[in-house]
Scaffold this active site. Structure first.
Site, mmCIF file in Angstrom:
data_model
loop_
_atom_site.group_PDB
_atom_site.id
_atom_site.type_symbol
_atom_site.label_atom_id
_atom_site.label_comp_id
_atom_site.label_asym_id
_atom_site.label_seq_id
_atom_site.Cartn_x
_atom_site.Cartn_y
_atom_site.Cartn_z
ATOM 1 N N HIS A 87 48.474 11.534 59.110
ATOM 2 C CA HIS A 87 49.435 11.791 60.340
ATOM 3 C C HIS A 87 50.465 10.555 60.529
ATOM 4 O O HIS A 87 51.298 10.770 61.356
ATOM 5 C CB HIS A 87 48.558 11.860 61.433
ATOM 6 C CG HIS A 87 47.515 13.030 61.652
ATOM 7 N ND1 HIS A 87 47.979 14.306 61.546
ATOM 8 C CD2 HIS A 87 46.230 13.062 61.738
ATOM 9 C CE1 HIS A 87 46.939 15.101 61.368
ATOM 10 N NE2 HIS A 87 45.755 14.168 61.750
ATOM 11 N N HIS B 199 31.984 45.173 20.619
ATOM 12 C CA HIS B 199 32.056 46.506 20.456
ATOM 13 C C HIS B 199 30.864 47.295 20.064
ATOM 14 O O HIS B 199 30.862 48.538 20.044
ATOM 15 C CB HIS B 199 33.162 46.597 19.309
ATOM 16 C CG HIS B 199 34.563 45.962 19.447
ATOM 17 N ND1 HIS B 199 35.372 46.539 20.617
ATOM 18 C CD2 HIS B 199 35.218 45.139 18.706
ATOM 19 C CE1 HIS B 199 36.513 45.640 20.701
ATOM 20 N NE2 HIS B 199 36.369 45.033 19.462
#
Length: 959
Positions: A192, A618
């Protein structure tokens, strides 16, 4: 098990013809792309001061800063002030309890020099702290009454200089390569603090001065991520027009009702001049935000921007006041959430990251959150993080930020937009997002004299004790995994005996070259890396978990055939060759992956890498297919579910070809989430089936648990994969909360592959692996599938291993994503969002930009129109206060009512449980079948006490 239903021969739903352009347009596009690539490559070459080979090094230690003199800073007139020395003490104690301190490289802090402080602050600012050394407490309090939320004492200057000096030292050592990353346990906090004004519990702005010191060293790009609950306006001001720093803040805002009550904390403040687009605010307009909300912000905004930006250094303003139990935040972030946020950022900038403490005021959750952050920096796995749905208010905040930033960032183009005319004339109805620029700060803000006592939020004793109890439950039920080794490896030279009698891309050298590369990179034989025993063969029982018995019998019988008969058998299959050793190699490959799974799920190793062949994804339930005999990863997933009792397995398949076999095996199973990134080309790319399209989502119980991301076209690279990974893979995976992750790791989408035609870099495979490793407590098994450029696949596999070890990773090659890839991602999201709430952010279309938006969201506030017309600069607070005074009679804003309204939206106990609990107890892995306890769970029969209203001030200053 079930197969994907057959599809008609019609074009797949949602398919489109490939875009066609004239030859001249194509030439122009190619030239433009070439120029862009040259520019990007030039920029990337300058990301760090000195070119190095850090991505080829093992990770070094984690630096840690702590000094007892920073405990001397305290408020002399308010012994109960929440920014207290106990904050730092509690973190230090917890880090020592977890034995983290001794694992760190201790960095000796020093006081910042005057020249370092003046990198940001004015001489007047510096003199304010110097004077406080000799002033009486009453005089100091008088000074502080002119500042917003600041206290000082005789030790403040010393502590603040130590905090800055320590921050700079950490950055210097990271840039010098002496440490991999670092954490600064520093106070007072800093984000800040403005150029000439102390503010918000802060001393000097630690992160700004550290960043400016790095810029002076020559670092070209710095990312600052601020996850403190409060907007770090001091940091925003420091770099608002500077493109060398990308500042990102997610903070509580509530349309300006929450401190620091600034209009410029909203999302439309994006930077100015050359810095336009480099200031990122995600303002939160609700309380009770939990892990799902913050992770959604990371996946939707922060990670896409950060990877496109490609910083040379990452700084984190680490405030923990959004943690559960903190009275400042009234948020519900679990300590584990912070480790996940830090982990996601740690793959950037080759690991160069420094985390600096900011806020956090519930000591138990502060201590645990900071300790888990340090644990993450040390390379330990992240604990499981709680789930829950993303709040609609948070989705609106994300949409607002994306709307404001979309004109500046390629990665945000995936968000679809409507025309400005539609926005102007009110078309589109509820399906159109309308930005909310409502701004209603408290009517009494700013005060003539700032309060110096009792201006911060606290809980009463009963409520504080309740939250302490809940945090204790959370800590007790968070499993902090400890393993014997970081990584286990599987490689068996015998698998090289599977070969064709003529040159074939799926050749034995694929695994031998990868293994040689792992040895050359120092992965093999490294401390924390073990090689598993070889020779485990897949059994018939294990095969039958996913394959039909006929599949097993045919392959076993093939071993008795002569070569000519085997060739005839293979000819009848799709893309299969076989020799006398093929079946045994297939059994070894599947068995090797199972060995990795056993090792990881037993807790003996954190992660695994299986360098196996033949590949598997696959292979269908009933027959070999596409170079694959047994479905290695499919078997492993079902083995984990059926034999090890795992409830949720994630399979990510990044092979360039769709893993048809895995999809078919789990198409109706909600225990296995299958996700595939693959080349599709509207069904023409191998395996050439339309069931690889995005609309194949699963069926029955498995509906929504099959996710295809089908690319259409050639040369997809890192940018396209980042688009799919950030917007689809990570959100869904985190919502699924897997307990084990299996990767079907084909590297045939990599640059230079003869079959894939894509250009994904090895760095991208490392990046994806790194992000996956944050989930499932690090239980990730990477199993080789395809990939046929021997040099490339060797580097890709090496980067996956380095990611699992926490090593520095190479820089991604980020360009503008192809339009077809953007459309693919949109299509997938549209198809999947009915099943996954984490994709709901894109339910609404966005305006093209914030220009012309009326600024009114779901609610209308009295000051909106007047405040929007201001050109807010350094004097904005004064102007705003005058406007507030002028409208006091009409706005009737009551500060106490604002707080009560906040409290009224805080979730009841049942909602808190839902946010913090990872899963119901009956879904948890038990200690008998897996190493992890039920994570991130808070469960209590005690009703929560009423959260008190605050009698003194509006919500509320503090870092």
């Amino acid at each position: 098990m079930s197969s994907t239903p057959s599809r008609s021969s019609d074009p797949p739903p949602g398919s489109r013809s490939s875009p066609r352009v004239s030859a001249l347009q194509a030439m122009k596009a190619a030239k433009k792309a070439e120029m862009l690539r040259a520019k990007l490559n030039a920029n990337l070459a300058n990301l760090v001061v000195e070119q190095d080979n850090k991505e080829e090094e093992e990770r070094k230690g984690t630096g840690l800063v702590y000094h007892e003199d920073m405990l001397l800073h305290s408020c002399p007139w308010d012994e109960h002030h929440i920014e207290s020395p106990a904050r730092l003490e509690s973190i230090w104690t917890r880090c020592k309890q977890l034995e983290l301190v001794d694992r760190c490289v201790r960095v000796q802090p020093r006081e910042a020099t005057e020249s370092e402080l003046k990198l940001y602050h004015t001489a007047e600012f510096i003199e304010t702290f110097v004077k406080s050394r000799d002033q009486e407490a009453g005089d100091v309090e008088t000074v502080c009454s002119g500042l917003d939320s600041v206290y000082m004492c005789e030790h403040t200057d010393r502590a603040a200089r130590l905090a800055v000096g320590a921050s700079v030292e950490l950055v210097e050592k990271v840039l010098n390569g002496e440490i991999h990353n670092g954490m600064g346990l520093v106070r007072p906090p800093g984000h800040h603090a403005m150029e000439n004004t102390p503010c918000g519990f802060c001393g000097f702005n630690n992160v700004v001065i550290a960043a400016k010191a790095a810029l002076e060293r020559g670092v070209k790009k710095i990312l600052i991520v601020d996850f403190d609950l409060h907007h770090g306006q001091g940091t925003q001001y420091a770099f608002y027009s500077d493109p060398r720093v990308l500042y990102v803040s997610m903070h509580r805002y509530e349309r300006g009702r929450y401190w620091p009550h600034l209009r410029e904390s909203n999302s439309d403040y994006v930077g100015e001049g050359e810095g336009a687009g480099y200031n990122v605010n995600i303002p939160l307009n609700t309380v009770g935000c939990g892990p799902a909300d913050y992770l959604s912000i990371f996946h939707s905004v922060i990670l896409p921007l950060a990877t496109e930006y490609q910083p040379g250094l990452v700084l984190v303003s680490a405030g923990y006041d959004a943690a559960v139990g903190c009275p400042e935040g009234e948020m519900l972030l679990t300590p584990a959430t912070y480790s996940h946020m830090v982990h996601t950022l740690s793959s950037l900038a080759k690991g160069r990251m420094v985390v600096l403490l900011e806020g956090g005021y519930c000591l138990p959750s502060l201590a645990e959150s900071a300790a888990l952050t340090l644990r993450c920096l040390l390379g330990d796995p992240c604990p499981m993080v709680g789930g829950g749905q993303v709040k609609e208010s948070v989705l609106e905040s994300i949409r607002g930020t994306v709307t404001a930033l979309r004109p500046y960032w390629s990665c945000l183009q995936v968000w679809d937009v409507v025309s400005q005319a539609t926005m102007m004339y009110g078309g589109g109805g509820e399906g159109i997002f309308r930005p909310d620029f409502g701004f209603t700060p408290p009517s009494s803000w700013p005060p003539v004299v700032f309060p110096t006592r009792d201006y911060y939020l606290v809980y009463d004793q009963e409520t504080a004790q309740y939250w302490d109890k809940e945090v204790a439950r959370l800590v007790l039920n968070t499993n902090l995994v400890k393993v014997d080794s970081k990584l286990c490896l599987v490689y068996d030279k015998e698998m090289e005996e599977h070969h064709d009698d003529e040159p074939h891309p799926e050749c034995p050298e694929r695994i031998s070259r990868i293994w040689a590369a792992l040895k050359s990179a120092g992965v093999v034989g490294r401390e924390g890396v073990i090689r598993l025993a070889i020779g485990r063969l897949l059994t018939k029982e294990e095969s039958l978990l996913v394959h039909e018995e006929e599949h097993w019998e045919k392959l076993m019988d093939s071993q008795e055939l002569d070569q000519e008969e085997r060739d005839e058998m293979a000819e009848k299959l799709n893309s299969i060759y076989m020799n006398s050793a093929s079946v045994k190699c297939g059994l070894l490959a599947a068995g090797g992956v199972l060995s990795c799974v056993d090792q990881v799920m037993s807790g003996s190793s954190r992660a695994g890498l299986a360098v196996v062949r033949p590949p598997g994804h696959h292979a269908e339930p009933d027959e070999p297919h596409g170079f694959c005999l047994f479905n290695n990863v499919g078997i492993a997933a079902q083995y984990a579910v059926k034999q090890l009792g795992v409830d949720r397995v994630l399979i990510l398949d990044w092979d360039v070809h769709h893993g048809n076999g895995i999809q078919h095996m789990f198409y109706n199973d909600n225990r296995v989430l299958y996700m595939s990134l693959h080349r599709y080309d509207h069904g023409t790319f191998f395996p050439g089936k339309e069931d690889a399209n995005y609309d194949m989502v699963g069926e029955g119980a498995g509906k929504g648990f099959n996710v295809n991301i089908p690319w259409n076209g050639r040369k997809m690279g890192d940018s396209e994969y980042l688009l799919g990974f950030h917007n689809i893979v990570l959100p869904i995976a985190y919502e699924f909360q897997p307990q084990l992750i299996l990767v079907s790791a084909g590297f045939d989408a990599a640059v230079g592959d003869p079959l894939g035609g894509f250009k994904v870099t090895p760095a991208m495979y490392g990046y994806m692996t790194h992000q996956l490793a944050a989930m499932a407590e690090g239980r990730v098994v990477v199993a080789l599938e395809g990939g046929y450029n021997l040099a490339t696949i060797s580097e890709c596999a090496t980067q996956c291993a380095r990611a699992l070890l926490g090593d520095p990773l190479p820089t991604l090659q980020v360009e503008k994503a192809k339009d077809s890839a953007i459309q693919t991602v949109r299509d997938v999201i549209k198809e999947q969002r009915e099943f996954w709430h984490s994709l709901a952010g894109q339910d609404k279309l966005l305006p093209l930009d914030v220009t012309g938006c009326d600024g009114e969201g779901g609610e209308v506030y009295g000051l909106d129109v007047q405040l929007e017309q201001l050109s807010l600069g350094t004097s904005r607070s004064l102007v705003r206060s005058e406007l507030v005074k002028q409208n006091e009679e009409t706005s009737k804003v009551d500060d106490i009512t604002d707080v009560i309204k906040d409290v009224a939206t805080f979730p009841p106990h049942s909602q808190i449980d839902n946010i913090l609990m990872h899963e119901k107890s009956d879904d948890a892995l038990t200690s008998e079948n897996a190493p992890n306890a039920t994570p991130d769970k808070i469960a209590s029969d005690d009703p929560p006490p009423t959260i008190p209203t605050q009698a003194s001030s509006p919500p509320c200053p503090g870092t």
